[in-house]
Design a protein around this motif. Sequence first.
Motif, PDB file in Angstrom:
ATOM      1  N   ARG A   1      -6.050  -1.230   4.889  1.00  0.00           N
ATOM      2  CA  ARG A   1      -5.201  -0.161   4.387  1.00  0.00           C
ATOM      3  C   ARG A   1      -4.305  -0.658   3.257  1.00  0.00           C
ATOM      4  O   ARG A   1      -3.863  -1.805   3.262  1.00  0.00           O
ATOM      5  N   ASP A   2      -4.018   0.201   2.303  1.00  0.00           N
ATOM      6  CA  ASP A   2      -3.095  -0.118   1.216  1.00  0.00           C
ATOM      7  C   ASP A   2      -1.735  -0.476   1.802  1.00  0.00           C
ATOM      8  O   ASP A   2      -1.154   0.291   2.576  1.00  0.00           O
ATOM      9  N   TYR A   3      -1.242  -1.654   1.429  1.00  0.00           N
ATOM     10  CA  TYR A   3      -0.010  -2.155   2.037  1.00  0.00           C
ATOM     11  C   TYR A   3       1.253  -1.474   1.539  1.00  0.00           C
ATOM     12  O   TYR A   3       2.294  -1.530   2.199  1.00  0.00           O
ATOM     13  N   HIS A   4       1.211  -0.820   0.395  1.00  0.00           N
ATOM     14  CA  HIS A   4       2.429  -0.287  -0.212  1.00  0.00           C
ATOM     15  C   HIS A   4       3.176   0.670   0.709  1.00  0.00           C
ATOM     16  O   HIS A   4       4.366   0.491   0.986  1.00  0.00           O
ATOM     17  N   LYS A   5       2.482   1.692   1.199  1.00  0.00           N
ATOM     18  CA  LYS A   5       3.136   2.686   2.041  1.00  0.00           C
ATOM     19  C   LYS A   5       3.567   2.094   3.373  1.00  0.00           C
ATOM     20  O   LYS A   5       4.643   2.419   3.886  1.00  0.00           O
ATOM     21  N   LEU A   6       2.718   1.241   3.935  1.00  0.00           N
ATOM     22  CA  LEU A   6       3.035   0.662   5.227  1.00  0.00           C
ATOM     23  C   LEU A   6       4.328  -0.139   5.167  1.00  0.00           C
ATOM     24  O   LEU A   6       5.234   0.053   5.987  1.00  0.00           O
TER      25      LEU A   6
END
Length: 390
Positions: free
Chosen positions: A114-119
């Motif tokens: 998963r894209d780490y930015h939002k997490l």
Amino acid sequence: MTTPVEPFDPLWLSHLAREIKTWGQQLGFAKVGICDVDLSAEEPRLQQWLDNGYHGEMHYMAQHGMMRARPNELHPGTLRVIAARMDYLPPAAGFASNLSDPNKAYISRYAGGRDYHKLLRNRLKKLGERINQALEQASFSDCGFRPFVDSAPILERPLAEKAGLGWTGKHSLLLSQEAGSWFFLGELLINLPLPVDIPLAEGCGQCVACMTSCPTGAIVAPYTVDARRCISYLTIELSGAIPEALRPLLGNRIYGCDDCQLVCPVNRQAPLTQETDFHIRQPLQQPELLTLLAWDEATFLKQTEGSAIRRIGFERWQRNIAVALGNAPASEAIVKALQQQLTLASELVAEHLRWALAQQQQKRQQPEAATTRKTARLIRGIRKGLPRDA
């Protein structure tokens, strides 16, 4: 956001700082540190890097001037930065088997899940809210926090270094003795005068493994990367054609590059991630290049939904795969697939497909060269040094 005027008790602030680090770990961060906002020592280095043109097409690096080194200009009133680290090294990463098979696509291991930015941003937001709850309970006003994760003009690595999360390696990445460099960084800007942490001593010594192993020679000096030669830049940030002279050096790397991390001795003790969101998705688990070339745009968008890979778009994705297939061993199946794609491709992709076909033709006329010494050394280092489950 304004600077608070409350007469904070230093003992209470020290207690709060310890609590913040505990809350951060409860939210999944491996380590949390605190630093002030003075990055004046970084400004000459940043300006020199920009003056050298090492940022290439990443015009956003120069767009905001020295604001990157001035967090209090980015978010007025900022007194401290809470820097946080989240590990991402996935299990079953398959580094050695993937890089040694030129018919498979290599994708940087940070991008397989998963894209780490939002997490990370959501976790940092929760941390800020928890701090505000503590302030409210103590009858203080809120901390006016603002989270950042690799998406704003801020120098993340120097801030994390000041906060004691690690030291800067010669590949310009942050290194930690207990975590190597397989981690993401995030920052929470706040207006609280919290006590700051002590930076770590540099730990690379005389080691230059990252510099000598870079496939394209992008690490032009210790701690200095010329992005224009970096495979991560070429496959992700560069919007146009990949320079022909560099294409053979990309090998089968179609999205990013981990070579400088793979050979780093400090990474031998790196822990595997506890976040299942960072585990590699099945379609991206050592995929065959020909399988990826056959994806249409709808399939690409479906298989990369929620992934960092999506940001490069389908055209760059195809461009990168074409280069990798040009670097693959001579194959009738590859030639046929490249020719089929030519009828559908944009001009940018078609130019790389034609280059790949020419490379395939040359290899059919000449015996395939043996694996280079550099690649062989890299594979040996991977097999020897990484955690067993990786």
